[in-house]
Scaffold this motif. Sequence first.
Motif, mmCIF file in Angstrom:
data_model
loop_
_atom_site.group_PDB
_atom_site.id
_atom_site.type_symbol
_atom_site.label_atom_id
_atom_site.label_comp_id
_atom_site.label_asym_id
_atom_site.label_seq_id
_atom_site.Cartn_x
_atom_site.Cartn_y
_atom_site.Cartn_z
ATOM 1 N N LYS A 10 -70.982 -15.941 0.496
ATOM 2 C CA LYS A 10 -72.156 -16.668 -0.006
ATOM 3 C C LYS A 10 -71.746 -18.101 -0.263
ATOM 4 O O LYS A 10 -70.802 -18.366 -1.027
ATOM 5 N N TYR A 12 -73.203 -22.130 -1.167
ATOM 6 C CA TYR A 12 -74.323 -22.933 -1.688
ATOM 7 C C TYR A 12 -74.116 -24.380 -1.260
ATOM 8 O O TYR A 12 -72.971 -24.855 -1.248
ATOM 9 N N PHE A 22 -70.138 -25.097 -0.850
ATOM 10 C CA PHE A 22 -68.963 -24.432 -1.440
ATOM 11 C C PHE A 22 -69.175 -22.920 -1.414
ATOM 12 O O PHE A 22 -70.309 -22.447 -1.345
ATOM 13 N N ASN A 53 -75.475 -9.422 -7.168
ATOM 14 C CA ASN A 53 -76.856 -9.668 -6.740
ATOM 15 C C ASN A 53 -77.038 -9.413 -5.250
ATOM 16 O O ASN A 53 -78.092 -8.940 -4.817
ATOM 17 N N LEU A 58 -80.775 -8.715 -4.076
ATOM 18 C CA LEU A 58 -81.544 -9.783 -4.725
ATOM 19 C C LEU A 58 -81.192 -11.159 -4.172
ATOM 20 O O LEU A 58 -81.881 -12.137 -4.450
ATOM 21 N N LEU A 59 -80.102 -11.230 -3.440
ATOM 22 C CA LEU A 59 -79.631 -12.515 -2.924
ATOM 23 C C LEU A 59 -79.087 -12.276 -1.522
ATOM 24 O O LEU A 59 -78.248 -11.401 -1.314
ATOM 25 N N LYS A 60 -79.606 -13.038 -0.591
ATOM 26 C CA LYS A 60 -79.202 -12.818 0.801
ATOM 27 C C LYS A 60 -77.822 -13.441 1.043
ATOM 28 O O LYS A 60 -77.613 -14.621 0.725
#
Lengths: 225, 398
Positions: A10, A12, A22, A53, A58-60
């Motif tokens: 993941k 962002y 990062f 998550n 809840l979070l791809k």
Amino acid sequence: MKIEIKNVTKTYPRKSGEANFFYAVKETSFNISEGSLSVILGRSGSGKSTLLNMIGGLLKPTSGEILYDNKNIFDFNDKELSVFRNKNIGMIPQVQSVLPNLTVFENVMLPYALYKKENTVGEYADELLKMTGIFDLKNVYASDLSGGEMRRVAIARALINKPSIILGDEPTADLDEENTEKVFEIFKKTAQQGTTVLLVTHETDAKKYSDCVYKMQSGELSKET
Amino acid sequence: MNINKLPVRNLIKKPLRSAALIFISAFLVISMFGGSVIVKSLQNGMNNLEARLGADVIVVPNSAKSKTDLENMLLQGTPGYFYMDKSYIDKIAEIDGVEKVSAQYFLASAKAGCCSVAVQIIGFDPENDFSIQPWIRNSYKEKLELYDVVVGSDINSIAGSQIKLYNTNCKVAAKLEKTGTALDTAIYANAETVKELIKAADKQGINVLSENNPDSVISSVYVKVMDGYDPQAVTDDINIHIRKVQAVRTKNMMTGISDSLSAISSAVTVLLIVVWIMSLIIMFIAFSMLINERKKEFAVLRIIGTSRKMLVKIIITESLFICLLGGITGIILAALIVFPFSAVIEAMLGLPFLVPSFGQTVAYMTVSLLLSIITGPLSAAYSAYRLSRVDTGLIMRE
């Protein structure tokens, strides 16, 4: 239910700086076996909640797959994923997550009421309230609860649909020592009954209840020996 | 626990927040419904007056100071009288394009026994009247005898009672339906009765006729123009060929009032559009702030398995309830302002005012309510949609 986390990352975007993004979670792969209680330990900001998550749908993830019984949950459409989450995943978020306009009992019953019209789990809800030590607060509005009481409502709510997996993000935050122990006991018992439990916590005491311990540091997950 | 009850519970448990939003919605409906009813009442009043006059051209003596006195009498309800020789009826009838003529007789009562203020008495000739009788017949089908009068709806008398005019007892044969115009404050009788009342006034020392004989005078002549003739041309012909009279086109007489009405209608329409856009913007901002403030609450719903569609439905239902309650409140408040105070509004505007029929009122209510109901979901939809698209994990992370 078999859970497989495969090459998950993941990232962002950064607003400024040299790199334009990062890693919150660096490439991570691990399996969680059915009926186990696993714990991920780590400091704040290490990426534990982000990983949890993603596992909860809840979070791809930026890349990689989250497989439940070999099915990638991010291939589901929103309705399928929502129903799947409702039936199979009991989630305890890090932040306070009760609905203030509902009573304790109604909050606990909410996941059940989303897709079912008949109330056949009222007694089970009472049992969960007793188990978490908040039965006396059954008819109190959630807005009137203390932090610890809210946390226990969230735990009871996560269990109401008898899910296959429990995901707890700091489930013992706001709880005193006695209640922390009680909550870990509940999770241990739940895992022994066949539910897969994955907890993210600061509490090193959690280790003694767990079957498997992971450590998260700067977005990197490693298994503790 | 039923998920469908959640929006209602959210409203009940936050009474101040709900009340503020309901107030905005109610304000929109008060403006919409109240404004529409007022504009329609003015239009009704105007149409009614035009229909009741029933003539294309009205001819009055020059002493009536052209149309001003007549306008005052018919539109403002200021009692008055003026007279000209009866022979003008035939002279006017001979003008090319005149189909029908009908004389009227005006008299102002100083103070009738029935009324606390002076009222206008209007006499007509039953043989050739085409202006007053058609609408009197809606309330009274019999022939009016001597000393029989028909009273406007605002005259404080009931059918069958007696009223005293210039010390003469007259029988109230019927009471007319409300027209919303100055005609509501007038008393109608046949020409013979008015002539007798003129004589009675004379006996009381109130000499309205100077040296003239009541049997040889009339106050005005109502003219109906033949099809195919231009009423303006007929009006001009009368003014050119007949001396000492002034012909006025009823349409022109209405021009002033029509202009005022059209200005008021346009102003109210613009105001309503502005109010609606403002309400939409205010509601949009209010719902955006509200949804933003409650996004963690909505994230919890997503965590427990609420789909995007269900979440949007919950938010929209909440806004729908707010606007429905606001709409109903607004309609009740507007009705309490407009209907009981219609006479005050009429007096303030100085224009004919007739409140819409029950059917029209219900139609305005429905449209205002629908507009209010649409405004809420429309304002909330974008914020709800935007929220539903954000990853729940990101909301929880904030």
